[in-house]
Scaffold this active site. Structure first.
Site, PDB file in Angstrom:
ATOM      1  CD  GLU B 130      -2.911   1.129   0.316  1.00  0.00           C
ATOM      2  OE1 GLU B 130      -3.765   0.252   0.356  1.00  0.00           O
ATOM      3  OE2 GLU B 130      -2.864   1.988  -0.584  1.00  0.00           O
ATOM      4  CG  ASP B 202       8.217   8.416  -7.334  1.00  0.00           C
ATOM      5  OD1 ASP B 202       8.648   7.508  -6.599  1.00  0.00           O
ATOM      6  OD2 ASP B 202       7.175   9.043  -7.095  1.00  0.00           O
ATOM      7  CE  LYS B 206       5.162   7.032  -5.659  1.00  0.00           C
ATOM      8  NZ  LYS B 206       5.322   8.460  -5.283  1.00  0.00           N
ATOM      9  N   GLY B 303       6.039  11.191   3.757  1.00  0.00           N
ATOM     10  CA  GLY B 303       6.193  11.550   5.164  1.00  0.00           C
ATOM     11  C   GLY B 303       6.356  10.312   6.008  1.00  0.00           C
TER      12      GLY B 303
END
Lengths: 336, 336
Positions: B130, B202, B206, B303
C-alpha cells in the site's frame, strides 16, 4: 474450496436492480478474482410487475422470504427493502439461519447495529454495509481495514447528495431555498417529502454508522446534534462568500473531553478546504487519523449502479471468505 | 488462534522509523482489532548510530539479515531499505522462507512484481505494498477489495508530491521552474538529485503498480510513455490559466484498442476537475470503474508517519490472517 456462492436479493427497487446488474454483468471478473462464482439465486419481491425485468430469469423471483430462509444453499442475503422494522427483522432472521448479510439500509442499521452485530457474531456470520454511507465510495472498508491502525481524530463528511445539490444551486445560481429544492425534486435529486435529507436525519444515520466503525462506539441517531439546511437563506450564502467560504451540510464526529460527539449541521467551509470543492449531488468525506493525517474520499453517494457496485463489493468480499471457509474468523466490520 | 505476530523491519530510515512508531504507539488498538499482538522483534540496520534511537530497545537491532531469515518466529518482513537489487533479493529470500512481505519500495516492486507474486504464491505468503503508492491513501487496498468488482476504465493520479509542489509554487507564486525546484529542495520536498521525481520515473513506477492491481496486467516501467515537468515554463502555466486550467503531472492508465496504455505527463486539468484542487506536496487519484463511476482519493503521499501508517495497515491485515491461519488462502493484492 467452494466453487459457487449463492445470493438472495430482498427488494428489487433501484439499488436492488443496480446490484443485480453489477453481479450479473461482471460475474466473470468477480469469479476470476475470488475463485468462486457468485450467483443471484433468488430475488424476493412483492411487486410482481418487476418479475418481467429484461435480463432477469423469471424463476428467480418469489414473493415469499421463507423461500430464502429455508434454502440452505443461499449463503448471502442482500437486504434492499428499506424502512426500519421489517428490514431489521429480515436481516436478523437471515443471520439467525447462518446467512451473511449485506445492506445499504442506513436507517435500519443506525437503529439496530448493535443487535445486528451481536447476532452476526453469535451465528458466525459476516455483516457488511459499505453502500449505506457514501454509495460507491469505499470509506467503510478503508476505516475497517487500512485506516484501522489509526486512532481516528475526526470525521467530516458531506454524506447527503440532496442537501449538497440544493446548497450548490443556491450558491452558484443565486436561488432561494424553496426554488432550489423544487429544482432538485424535478431533477430526481430530492424526494417529494424531502425531510429526511434536508433536515439531516439521513446524514445523522450515516455518521452513527461511520462512528461505530471508526471509534468502536455506538451513539444512537437521536443523540446526534442535528440541524438541517431548510433555514439557509441567500443572505447566509452571500455572507459565507464574503468570508471566502461555502456552506456545506457537514456530518461530523470528534472526541471532546473524552466523549464522542456526533453532529450534522450547516458549516462554513473555507474555499481552499477540499470539502468545499464537493458540488451538486456528490459526496466527500475527510477522515483524520492520528498517524495517516487527513485522507479525503469523493464520489457518487447514490444512484442505482454506483450504489449497487458498493453492495456487490461487499458481496464479493464475503463470498471470498465463504468460498475459503474463513468467514467465521473474519473481523467484524463494525466494533460496536 | 495465534496471540502474537512478529515483525522484522529492514532499514531504519525515515519510513522504517515511522512504521515502528505506528506499530509501537498504536499496538493496543491494533491488538484490539485483530485479536493478536503485533511486535517488532528485529530491526536490520547497518548504521549503528541508529541503535540509540530513543524508545527503541537496543537489542532489537542487528546488522545481519540472517538473524531474521533464520528466526522461525518472525512472520512478516517489512522491507524499507530502498533501491532495486538488494531490496528485491531480500524480499524474495523472505518469501522463500515462508515469511510474508510488506514493502513501500515502488522501484523494486515495479521491476520485479511478477517474480515477487510468483514467489509469494509458491510459498503460501502474502505480499502487500500500500505505502508504495500515494503514501497514507488506501488506494491499493480499495482497488484490490471493494472496487475490484469493477472493470477499471481509467486511472488518473497526481502521485508524486515533489512535482506537484513545484508546479503549485510556479502557478501560485509565479516562480520559474529552477527557483521553485530550489525552494522545494530547501523545504525538504525535493532531493538533491531530483531526477527521479521531476522526470516522472517515480510516477512511472507507481502507475505500473496501480495498473497491475487494477487491470491484472504488467507493463514494465520502461514502456510507460513518460514526460517530466522540467520543461514547463511560466508561459505554459499562464497559457493554462487562460484556459481556466492548471498543469498537473498526471500518471494515467487506460485501455486503447484493447491495449493497456500507461503514461506520465504534464496535462492541462480544468479548474473544476477535482484533480486541479490537489496542491503542494499532496497526492490525489481518480479511479473510474465501469460500475462505481469516478472515485477520488486524496491525502499525504509521503512523510515518515503517514507512510508508516500505510505500512502498518498492511502489516495488520497480514497479521490478522496469520493469527487466524488464513493467510494461505488470502487473495493476492496484485493479479499479475
Amino acid at each position: 474450496m467452494k466453487k459457487e456462492v449463492n445470493v438472495a436479493i430482498l427488494g428489487f427497487g433501484v439499488v436492488g436492480q443496480g446490484t443485480y446488474k453489477v453481479l450479473a454483468e461482471n460475474a466473470d471478473l468477480i469469479e476470476k478474482r475470488i475463485g468462486a462464482r457468485v450467483k443471484v439465486k433468488r430475488i424476493v419481491e412483492i411487486n410482481t410487475a418487476r418479475y418481467d425485468t429484461p435480463g432477469v430469469p423469471r424463476e428467480v423471483f418469489t414473493p415469499d422470504y421463507s423461500d430464502v430462509l429455508n434454502d440452505p444453499d443461499i449463503d448471502i442475503v442482500v437486504e434492499m427493502i428499506g424502512g426500519v422494522e421489517l428490514a431489521s427483522r429480515f436481516m436478523l432472521q437471515a443471520l439467525e439461519r447462518g446467512k451473511h448479510v449485506v445492506s445499504s439500509n442506513k436507517a435500519a442499521l443506525a437503529v439496530n447495529i448493535r443487535k445486528m452485530n451481536e447476532t452476526a457474531k453469535a451465528n458466525g456470520c459476516m455483516l457488511r454495509y459499505e453502500a449505506s454511507v457514501c454509495g460507491a465510495i469505499p470509506v467503510m472498508n478503508a476505516l475497517s481495514t487500512s485506516l484501522s491502525v489509526n486512532n481516528i481524530k475526526s470525521i467530516r463528511g458531506i454524506v447527503n447528495g440532496t442537501s449538497n445539490y440544493i446548497l450548490t444551486k443556491m450558491e452558484e445560481e443565486g436561488l432561494a431555498y424553496d426554488v432550489a429544492l423544487r429544482q432538485a425534486q424535478e431533477n430526481g435529486f430530492a424526494e417529494q417529502d424531502p425531510t429526511g435529507d434536508v433536515e439531516g436525519f439521513d446524514s445523522a444515520n450515516k455518521i452513527v454508522l461511520l462512528a461505530a466503525i471508526a471509534y468502536g462506539e455506538y451513539v444512537p441517531p437521536e443523540e446526534v446534534d442535528r440541524t438541517g439546511i431548510s433555514g439557509i437563506t441567500p443572505a447566509d450564502i452571500e455572507a459565507a462568500r464574503e468570508k471566502n467560504c461555502r456552506i456545506r451540510l457537514i456530518a461530523g464526529a470528534r472526541r471532546e473531553d473524552g466523549k464522542l460527539r456526533l453532529s450534522v449541521k450547516p458549516e462554513l467551509i473555507p474555499c481552499d478546504d477540499i470539502l468545499a470543492s464537493v458540488r451538486n449531488e456528490f459526496n466527500g468525506i475527510t477522515i483524520t487519523g492520528d498517524m495517516s493525517g487527513d485522507i479525503f474520499f469523493y464520489g457518487r453517494g447514490a444512484g442505482s449502479v454506483p450504489t449497487g457496485a458498493a453492495v456487490a463489493g461487499d458481496v464479493a468480499e464475503i463470498a471470498a471468505c465463504v468460498a475459503r471457509d474463513t468467514h467465521r474468523v473474519a473481523i467484524a466490520t463494525s466494533r460496536v
